[in-house]
Design an enzyme around this catalytic site. Sequence first.
Site, PDB file in Angstrom:
ATOM      1  N   PRO A  12       2.025  16.540  11.491  1.00 23.72           N
ATOM      2  CG  PRO A  12       3.809  17.774  12.332  1.00 23.72           C
ATOM      3  CD  PRO A  12       3.007  16.535  12.573  1.00 23.72           C
ATOM      4  CB  ILE A  13       2.085  18.337   5.957  1.00 25.84           C
ATOM      5  CG1 ILE A  13       1.087  19.508   6.045  1.00 25.84           C
ATOM      6  CG2 ILE A  13       1.364  17.007   5.958  1.00 25.84           C
ATOM      7  CD1 ILE A  13       0.426  19.805   4.712  1.00 25.84           C
TER       8      ILE A  13
ATOM      9  CG  ASP B 133       3.690   1.500   9.467  1.00 29.10           C
ATOM     10  OD1 ASP B 133       3.275   2.344  10.276  1.00 29.10           O
ATOM     11  OD2 ASP B 133       3.899   1.760   8.266  1.00 29.10           O
TER      12      ASP B 133
ATOM     13  CE  LYS C 132      -1.601   1.565   4.092  1.00 31.95           C
ATOM     14  NZ  LYS C 132      -1.313   2.949   4.472  1.00 31.95           N
ATOM     15  CG  ASN C 133       2.301   2.791   3.516  1.00 30.08           C
ATOM     16  OD1 ASN C 133       1.149   3.140   3.253  1.00 30.08           O
ATOM     17  ND2 ASN C 133       2.716   2.565   4.752  1.00 30.08           N
TER      18      ASN C 133
ATOM     19  NE  ARG D   2      -7.260   4.440   5.788  1.00 29.76           N
ATOM     20  CZ  ARG D   2      -6.831   5.598   6.242  1.00 29.76           C
ATOM     21  NH1 ARG D   2      -7.300   6.079   7.360  1.00 29.76           N
ATOM     22  NH2 ARG D   2      -5.921   6.279   5.573  1.00 29.76           N
TER      23      ARG D   2
ATOM     24  CG  LEU E   5       9.415  18.409   8.457  1.00 34.70           C
ATOM     25  CD1 LEU E   5       9.937  17.056   8.897  1.00 34.70           C
ATOM     26  CD2 LEU E   5      10.423  19.511   8.814  1.00 34.70           C
TER      27      LEU E   5
HETATM   28  C1  EPZ Z   1       4.391   7.059   6.419  1.00 29.75           C
HETATM   29  O1  EPZ Z   1       3.621   8.110   6.995  1.00 29.75           O
HETATM   30  C2  EPZ Z   1       3.466   5.871   6.280  1.00 29.75           C
HETATM   31  N1  EPZ Z   1       2.356   6.223   5.416  1.00 29.75           N
HETATM   32  C3  EPZ Z   1       2.993   5.429   7.659  1.00 29.75           C
HETATM   33  O2  EPZ Z   1       2.235   4.245   7.501  1.00 29.75           O
HETATM   34  C4  EPZ Z   1       4.213   5.116   8.541  1.00 29.75           C
HETATM   35  O3  EPZ Z   1       3.773   4.819   9.843  1.00 29.75           O
HETATM   36  C5  EPZ Z   1       5.139   6.322   8.583  1.00 29.75           C
HETATM   37  O4  EPZ Z   1       5.506   6.724   7.233  1.00 29.75           O
HETATM   38  C6  EPZ Z   1       6.440   6.049   9.323  1.00 29.75           C
HETATM   39  O5  EPZ Z   1       7.102   4.975   8.763  1.00 29.75           O
HETATM   40  C7  EPZ Z   1       2.500   6.162   4.099  1.00 29.75           C
HETATM   41  O6  EPZ Z   1       3.539   5.804   3.568  1.00 29.75           O
HETATM   42  C8  EPZ Z   1       1.301   6.496   3.282  1.00 29.75           C
HETATM   43  P1  EPZ Z   1       6.427  10.468   8.332  1.00 29.75           P
HETATM   44  P2  EPZ Z   1       4.151   9.598   6.951  1.00 29.75           P
HETATM   45  O7  EPZ Z   1       6.235  11.768   7.617  1.00 29.75           O
HETATM   46  O8  EPZ Z   1       4.975   9.784   5.738  1.00 29.75           O
HETATM   47  C9  EPZ Z   1       6.914  13.787  11.715  1.00 29.75           C
HETATM   48  C10 EPZ Z   1       0.450   2.767   7.928  1.00 29.75           C
HETATM   49  O9  EPZ Z   1      -0.002   2.177   8.962  1.00 29.75           O
HETATM   50  N2  EPZ Z   1       6.686  14.787  10.637  1.00 29.75           N
HETATM   51  O10 EPZ Z   1       7.604   9.648   7.945  1.00 29.75           O
HETATM   52  O11 EPZ Z   1       3.000  10.485   7.172  1.00 29.75           O
HETATM   53  C11 EPZ Z   1       5.665  12.920  11.985  1.00 29.75           C
HETATM   54  O12 EPZ Z   1       4.758  13.563  12.814  1.00 29.75           O
HETATM   55  C12 EPZ Z   1       0.907   4.191   8.014  1.00 29.75           C
HETATM   56  O13 EPZ Z   1       0.486   2.240   6.815  1.00 29.75           O
HETATM   57  C13 EPZ Z   1       6.752  16.128  10.954  1.00 29.75           C
HETATM   58  O14 EPZ Z   1       6.992  16.524  12.100  1.00 29.75           O
HETATM   59  O15 EPZ Z   1       5.090   9.622   8.210  1.00 29.75           O
HETATM   60  C14 EPZ Z   1       6.299  11.686  12.580  1.00 29.75           C
HETATM   61  O16 EPZ Z   1       6.570  11.900  13.939  1.00 29.75           O
HETATM   62  C15 EPZ Z   1       0.486   4.959   9.186  1.00 29.75           C
HETATM   63  N3  EPZ Z   1       6.524  17.034   9.951  1.00 29.75           N
HETATM   64  C16 EPZ Z   1       7.626  11.565  11.820  1.00 29.75           C
HETATM   65  O17 EPZ Z   1       7.888  12.862  11.282  1.00 29.75           O
HETATM   66  C17 EPZ Z   1       6.277  16.659   8.664  1.00 29.75           C
HETATM   67  O18 EPZ Z   1       6.106  17.534   7.799  1.00 29.75           O
HETATM   68  C18 EPZ Z   1       7.623  10.563  10.679  1.00 29.75           C
HETATM   69  O19 EPZ Z   1       6.452  10.764   9.884  1.00 29.75           O
HETATM   70  C19 EPZ Z   1       6.218  15.296   8.377  1.00 29.75           C
HETATM   71  C20 EPZ Z   1       6.442  14.361   9.374  1.00 29.75           C
END
Ligand code: EPZ
Length: 420
Positions: A122-123, A307, A22-23, A399, A125
Amino acid sequence: MDYLQIEGIKSLNGTIKISGAKNASLPLIAMTILAKNSVNIKNLPNVADIKTLLKLLSNLGAKCDFLEDRVVVDTATLTETKATYDIVKTMRASILVLGPILTRFGHCEVSLPGGCAIGQRPIDLHLKALEQMGAKIKIKAGYVQASAPNGLKGCNIIFDKITVTGTANIVMAAALATGKTTITNAAREPEVVQLCEILNASGVTIEGIGTAILTIYGTSQELINIKEFSIIPDRIEAGTYLCGGAITKSELTLENTKAEHLGAVIAKLEEMGSTFKITKNSITIYPSQVIKPVKIITQEYPGFPTDMQAQFLALATQADGTSIIEERLFENRFMHVSELQRMGAEISLNGNVATVSGKSQLSGADVMATDLRASSALVLAALVSEGTTNIHRIYHLDRGYDSLEQKLKGVGAKITRLKE
Ligand code: EPZ
């Protein structure tokens, strides 16, 4: 609404075919926005999140022909550039269209994803990096409004934190930018690696694939030609079924899987007593009859994946001794703990650390799925519980797990999907 009914204390036996990841599929579908041709994607998992993203692209004007495990996406007809709240609220990964739409059209609006069951997420970054590439970004009426009328410009980006979808978004934005973009502290997850490899094979030179420093040479807004490709196997689905073998003490073989993506997961299962036979495309688990306790800290790839935290927590309830599980990625990813406690698990939570005292005799109960991986932990616990477990709100499972009950039934589980 559907729920799952599982009769516990069953040992399993047989083979499970792992679906596409999925990811990996989500960014790769978003990537089709960069293409001048219609793109043929194979080995897609049949899960709700994929359908949500295809619906989003269709709403924007793309043509998506989805047939079983493949889709042909043609974004030549994509003209809309606004990803609306009704879709984004159902799937945060919709943010993955921001980079590609902005870099192709010079403007994009995406509803700001709200909070999430597992943490704030958050987004910032993603947005900061796009601003560094020359985008003007405003948050208005719940939307991210981004514009770069003269296209994005390559630059040096250093992520403060490793972000998976952030890296994917910026790699796609950089693919059509003018000049060279360097991303330092990039995510190294296999899903990000596949995105980079496909772009690289499509004429976007990317150096450093699989490392923390990626260099992307943009095409100056020229669309690219993407050949047919097949999604990599889902390492989290595979990891979940390996935990299924370990917790039920059953020999299981997984097909269509890549053990090299599961290094940290297999290492922890070995510490807990399981042994493995690994071939190029399959993994067989030989579980031990006594499960040893474990210490786990979730980390970015190649560390132990967040995950898989919930599934190992369920497994730890059956270990002889005390396991310690520390969640470092998401601040609220322990919602499964209270449901597992209702089934008889002995878990104490202190901030981001769960201490699991095993071995507990679990008993079937009515429990609630709270997020995707938390739901699969409840399924694992139910397989070894005395009596019947009803898992409600399984739309979370749908999902991300393709045909979960058929796959588990195929190896002997007593699992039924029912209507509330
Ligand atoms: C991806 O989410 C995956 N989703 C998640 O899978 C997975 O848990 C996660 O990576 C970590 O491996 C997809 O690939 C669609 P991150 P993502 O940005 O990209 C912080 C599942 O169960 N952060 O790597 O959203 C954030 O809060 C899901 O399949 C910021 O602070 O995760 C977290 O603490 C759930 N600011 C850390 O970074 C930002 O702009 C890592 O999040 C972005 C992230």
